[in-house]
Write a protein that holds these residues in place. Structure first.
Motif, PDB file in Angstrom:
ATOM      1  N   ASP A  60       0.510  -0.947  -0.199  1.00 50.60           N
ATOM      2  CA  ASP A  60       0.269  -0.229   0.767  1.00 50.60           C
ATOM      3  C   ASP A  60       0.607   1.344  -0.077  1.00 50.60           C
ATOM      4  O   ASP A  60       0.541   1.608  -0.609  1.00 50.60           O
ATOM      5  N   ALA A  61       1.833   1.185   0.723  1.00 50.02           N
ATOM      6  CA  ALA A  61       2.997   2.408   0.854  1.00 50.02           C
ATOM      7  C   ALA A  61       3.307   3.015  -0.610  1.00 50.02           C
ATOM      8  O   ALA A  61       3.551   3.519  -0.958  1.00 50.02           O
ATOM      9  N   GLN A  62       4.158   1.690  -1.343  1.00 53.08           N
ATOM     10  CA  GLN A  62       4.957   1.691  -2.747  1.00 53.08           C
ATOM     11  C   GLN A  62       3.812   2.179  -3.729  1.00 53.08           C
ATOM     12  O   GLN A  62       3.546   3.372  -4.190  1.00 53.08           O
ATOM     13  N   GLU A  63       2.468   2.083  -3.416  1.00 51.77           N
ATOM     14  CA  GLU A  63       1.065   2.383  -4.617  1.00 51.77           C
ATOM     15  C   GLU A  63       0.556   3.404  -4.200  1.00 51.77           C
ATOM     16  O   GLU A  63       0.522   4.754  -5.014  1.00 51.77           O
ATOM     17  N   THR A  64       0.639   3.923  -2.558  1.00 52.04           N
ATOM     18  CA  THR A  64       0.425   5.450  -2.290  1.00 52.04           C
ATOM     19  C   THR A  64       1.205   6.417  -3.163  1.00 52.04           C
ATOM     20  O   THR A  64       1.491   7.278  -3.380  1.00 52.04           O
ATOM     21  N   LEU A  65       2.941   6.166  -3.224  1.00 50.69           N
ATOM     22  CA  LEU A  65       3.614   6.743  -3.214  1.00 50.69           C
ATOM     23  C   LEU A  65       3.698   7.223  -4.978  1.00 50.69           C
ATOM     24  O   LEU A  65       4.063   8.465  -5.011  1.00 50.69           O
ATOM     25  N   GLU A  66       3.786   6.737  -5.513  1.00 55.67           N
ATOM     26  CA  GLU A  66       3.330   6.181  -6.864  1.00 55.67           C
ATOM     27  C   GLU A  66       2.004   7.399  -7.565  1.00 55.67           C
ATOM     28  O   GLU A  66       2.503   7.860  -8.530  1.00 55.67           O
ATOM     29  N   ALA A  67       1.343   7.323  -6.860  1.00 57.86           N
ATOM     30  CA  ALA A  67       0.031   7.582  -6.966  1.00 57.86           C
ATOM     31  C   ALA A  67       0.822   9.173  -7.101  1.00 57.86           C
ATOM     32  O   ALA A  67      -0.149   9.521  -7.715  1.00 57.86           O
ATOM     33  N   ALA A  68       1.053   9.263  -6.499  1.00 57.66           N
ATOM     34  CA  ALA A  68       1.113  11.170  -5.671  1.00 57.66           C
ATOM     35  C   ALA A  68       1.927  11.112  -6.536  1.00 57.66           C
ATOM     36  O   ALA A  68       1.828  13.004  -7.005  1.00 57.66           O
ATOM     37  N   PHE A  69       3.075  10.712  -6.775  1.00 57.54           N
ATOM     38  CA  PHE A  69       4.169  10.804  -7.468  1.00 57.54           C
ATOM     39  C   PHE A  69       4.007  10.802  -8.903  1.00 57.54           C
ATOM     40  O   PHE A  69       3.858  12.427  -9.681  1.00 57.54           O
ATOM     41  N   ASP A  70       2.676  10.087  -9.572  1.00 61.00           N
ATOM     42  CA  ASP A  70       1.842  10.690 -11.125  1.00 61.00           C
ATOM     43  C   ASP A  70       1.125  11.085 -11.007  1.00 61.00           C
ATOM     44  O   ASP A  70       0.679  12.561 -11.868  1.00 61.00           O
ATOM     45  N   ALA A  71       0.644  12.059  -9.405  1.00 58.11           N
ATOM     46  CA  ALA A  71      -0.525  13.356  -9.716  1.00 58.11           C
ATOM     47  C   ALA A  71       1.067  14.633  -9.330  1.00 58.11           C
ATOM     48  O   ALA A  71      -0.379  15.830  -9.963  1.00 58.11           O
ATOM     49  N   GLY A  72       1.813  14.219 -10.015  1.00 56.77           N
ATOM     50  CA  GLY A  72       2.449  15.211  -9.784  1.00 56.77           C
ATOM     51  C   GLY A  72       3.110  16.175  -8.698  1.00 56.77           C
ATOM     52  O   GLY A  72       4.114  17.071  -8.253  1.00 56.77           O
ATOM     53  N   VAL A  73       2.762  15.241  -7.375  1.00 57.32           N
ATOM     54  CA  VAL A  73       3.435  15.395  -5.801  1.00 57.32           C
ATOM     55  C   VAL A  73       4.815  15.428  -6.100  1.00 57.32           C
ATOM     56  O   VAL A  73       5.213  14.082  -6.196  1.00 57.32           O
ATOM     57  N   ASN A  74       5.694  16.192  -5.313  1.00 53.09           N
ATOM     58  CA  ASN A  74       6.492  15.639  -5.366  1.00 53.09           C
ATOM     59  C   ASN A  74       8.008  16.256  -3.969  1.00 53.09           C
ATOM     60  O   ASN A  74       9.050  16.113  -3.890  1.00 53.09           O
ATOM     61  N   PHE A  75       6.569  16.451  -3.222  1.00 52.44           N
ATOM     62  CA  PHE A  75       6.960  16.882  -1.987  1.00 52.44           C
ATOM     63  C   PHE A  75       6.577  16.234  -0.581  1.00 52.44           C
ATOM     64  O   PHE A  75       5.743  15.351  -0.801  1.00 52.44           O
ATOM     65  N   PHE A  76       7.906  15.528   0.091  1.00 57.36           N
ATOM     66  CA  PHE A  76       7.229  14.482   0.833  1.00 57.36           C
ATOM     67  C   PHE A  76       7.575  14.173   2.461  1.00 57.36           C
ATOM     68  O   PHE A  76       8.840  14.864   2.971  1.00 57.36           O
ATOM     69  N   ASP A  77       6.501  15.070   3.228  1.00 59.51           N
ATOM     70  CA  ASP A  77       6.977  14.618   4.948  1.00 59.51           C
ATOM     71  C   ASP A  77       6.939  13.743   5.334  1.00 59.51           C
ATOM     72  O   ASP A  77       5.363  12.733   5.319  1.00 59.51           O
ATOM     73  N   THR A  78       8.035  12.901   6.513  1.00 61.66           N
ATOM     74  CA  THR A  78       7.558  11.747   7.371  1.00 61.66           C
ATOM     75  C   THR A  78       8.739  12.011   8.257  1.00 61.66           C
ATOM     76  O   THR A  78       8.769  13.474   8.669  1.00 61.66           O
ATOM     77  N   ALA A  79       9.451  11.182   9.366  1.00 57.67           N
ATOM     78  CA  ALA A  79       9.174  11.676  10.702  1.00 57.67           C
ATOM     79  C   ALA A  79      10.286  10.228  11.018  1.00 57.67           C
ATOM     80  O   ALA A  79       9.345   8.623  10.832  1.00 57.67           O
ATOM     81  N   ASP A  80      11.059  10.205  11.614  1.00 60.79           N
ATOM     82  CA  ASP A  80      11.504   9.173  12.261  1.00 60.79           C
ATOM     83  C   ASP A  80      11.266   8.347  13.030  1.00 60.79           C
ATOM     84  O   ASP A  80      10.779   7.283  12.982  1.00 60.79           O
ATOM     85  N   VAL A  81       9.832   8.304  13.754  1.00 56.48           N
ATOM     86  CA  VAL A  81       8.859   8.125  14.573  1.00 56.48           C
ATOM     87  C   VAL A  81       7.658   7.381  13.786  1.00 56.48           C
ATOM     88  O   VAL A  81       7.207   6.147  14.373  1.00 56.48           O
ATOM     89  N   TYR A  82       7.119   7.462  12.859  1.00 55.87           N
ATOM     90  CA  TYR A  82       6.509   7.391  11.663  1.00 55.87           C
ATOM     91  C   TYR A  82       6.313   5.565  11.501  1.00 55.87           C
ATOM     92  O   TYR A  82       7.503   5.430  10.881  1.00 55.87           O
ATOM     93  N   GLN A  83       5.556   5.047  12.169  1.00 55.84           N
ATOM     94  CA  GLN A  83       5.811   3.703  11.784  1.00 55.84           C
ATOM     95  C   GLN A  83       6.841   2.755  12.143  1.00 55.84           C
ATOM     96  O   GLN A  83       7.088   1.949  11.603  1.00 55.84           O
ATOM     97  N   ASP A  84       7.626   3.739  12.877  1.00 50.94           N
ATOM     98  CA  ASP A  84       8.783   2.838  13.824  1.00 50.94           C
ATOM     99  C   ASP A  84      10.021   3.166  12.531  1.00 50.94           C
ATOM    100  O   ASP A  84      11.063   1.876  12.601  1.00 50.94           O
ATOM    101  N   GLY A  85       9.803   4.213  11.541  1.00 51.53           N
ATOM    102  CA  GLY A  85      10.930   3.915  10.916  1.00 51.53           C
ATOM    103  C   GLY A  85      10.590   3.487   9.690  1.00 51.53           C
ATOM    104  O   GLY A  85      11.280   3.966   8.219  1.00 51.53           O
ATOM    105  N   ASP A  86       9.458   2.642   9.092  1.00 51.49           N
ATOM    106  CA  ASP A  86       9.163   2.240   8.176  1.00 51.49           C
ATOM    107  C   ASP A  86       8.221   3.049   7.178  1.00 51.49           C
ATOM    108  O   ASP A  86       8.864   2.758   6.188  1.00 51.49           O
ATOM    109  N   SER A  87       8.032   3.967   7.134  1.00 54.74           N
ATOM    110  CA  SER A  87       7.677   5.641   6.589  1.00 54.74           C
ATOM    111  C   SER A  87       8.358   5.362   5.964  1.00 54.74           C
ATOM    112  O   SER A  87       8.821   6.317   4.666  1.00 54.74           O
ATOM    113  N   GLN A  88      10.025   5.903   6.074  1.00 55.67           N
ATOM    114  CA  GLN A  88      11.283   6.286   6.537  1.00 55.67           C
ATOM    115  C   GLN A  88      11.779   5.282   5.080  1.00 55.67           C
ATOM    116  O   GLN A  88      12.316   5.719   4.182  1.00 55.67           O
TER     117      GLN A  88
END
Length: 327
Positions: A35-63
């Motif tokens: 789900d993470a990879q498909e969501t990121l690719e969908a965002a990129f395909d829609a023109g999103v080029n800025f991604f906000d994350t944190a070291d605590v998000y999903q215990d590092g899985d987000s990063q």
């Protein structure tokens, strides 16, 4: 998608970007790499080029999911990551050179990059803003080439103002139809310092989707169940510090008076973009289908003066006291 200059970084960020707190997971549910990879690719395909994350998000899985996604796209995307919330207890003394350096180096490993595009101190205690050594440490990490830019994610407007004393590139702050105070003075100050603004919690934890009722139930591990009054983290985060029943009533009135129908959520994002001080807004998404809803905001027409006044009127009627004076 339209793009805006992200302060002194010089990067042109998508107006609507992606916050990755929920990435690959609904609130409290297990993380899904697919789900993470498909969501990121969908965002990129829609023109999103800025991604906000944190070291605590999903215990590092987000990063780590972002690390996989950005391979081959490093010159096309910008990743802003937050550090500091891994401290336990989360106290000002923890924001020292040893800990900050370790957090940055851990992020470098998680994201698998040589230098971090942007690092934000993750809502540190207010007293941290009065300890210049913290910011001098960030300057040192920048000089060493471990980070390219840094800034702060804040709870209070005053913290954002104080942070402008230092060599920051950006401030992440709660700004939405239920949290208007940043636009009163702070945004102008940030522009004068050429500091980019990231608008977080743009839908007030979902109330500004216009879909919630007094009968809406959230999961047992969802912060909208467990943190309504700041039991787990700052009381101003969940629902932007607004009492839930009051928020539902205010959102319903906004929906009716703005003629929003089923598009209050993208209208709420579009309202944020009415401020030219805002570089980007970061709604979250846990699956690809939510991306289209988010990016729709970039194509909506500008608010009319009458619509802007409606937002202010509803805010004054339901929200201003006490939210205006707490954050």
């Amino acid at each position: 998608m339209k793009y805006r200059r992200f302060g002194k970084t010089g990067f042109n960020a998508s107006e609507v970007s992606l916050g990755t707190w929920q990435l690959g997971s609904k609130w409290g549910d297990p993380f899904s790499e697919k789900d993470a990879q498909e969501t990121l690719e969908a965002a990129f395909d829609a023109g999103v080029n800025f991604f906000d994350t944190a070291d605590v998000y999903q215990d590092g899985d987000s990063q780590r999911a972002l690390a996989k996604f950005i391979k081959g796209k490093e010159d096309k995307v910008f990743v802003s990551t937050k550090i500091g919330r891994r401290l336990d207890p989360h106290v000002a003394s923890g924001y020292n050179e040893k800990n900050l350096t370790k957090f940055v180096e851990d992020c470098l490993r998680n994201l698998d990059v040589d230098a971090l595009d942007n690092v934000l101190l993750h809502c540190p205690p207010t007293s941290v803003y009065y300890e210049p050594e913290v910011f001098f440490t960030m300057d040192k990490l920048k000089k060493e080439g471990k980070i390219k830019n840094y800034g702060v994610s804040v709870e209070k407007v005053e913290e954002g103002m104080k942070a402008l004393d230092y060599d920051i590139s950006s401030v992440e702050i709660i700004y939405n139809m239920f949290r208007l105070r940043p636009a009163d003075n702070f945004f102008k100050m940030a522009q004068q310092h050429d500091v980019g603004i990231i608008a977080r919690v743009p839908l007030a934890s979902g109330i500004l989707s216009g879909k919630y009722t007094l009968e809406t139930k959230f999961g047992k591990n969802d912060h909208r169940t467990t943190n309504r009054h700041g039991e787990e983290f700052d009381a101003g985060e969940t629902f932007s510090g607004v009492d839930y029943a009051t928020g539902v009533k205010a959102a319903n009135e906004l929906k009716e008076r703005l003629g929003a129908g089923d598009i209050l959520a993208p209208m709420a994002l579009r309202y944020i973009l009415m401020s030219d001080a805002v570089s980007t807004v970061i709604p979250g998404a846990s699956k690809p289908s939510q991306i289209a809803r988010n990016v729709e905001a970039a194509d909506l027409p500008a608010f009319t003066p009458e619509q802007m006044e409606i937002v202010r009127d509803v805010y004054n009627k339901y929200i201003k006291n006490p939210v205006q004076y707490k954050w």
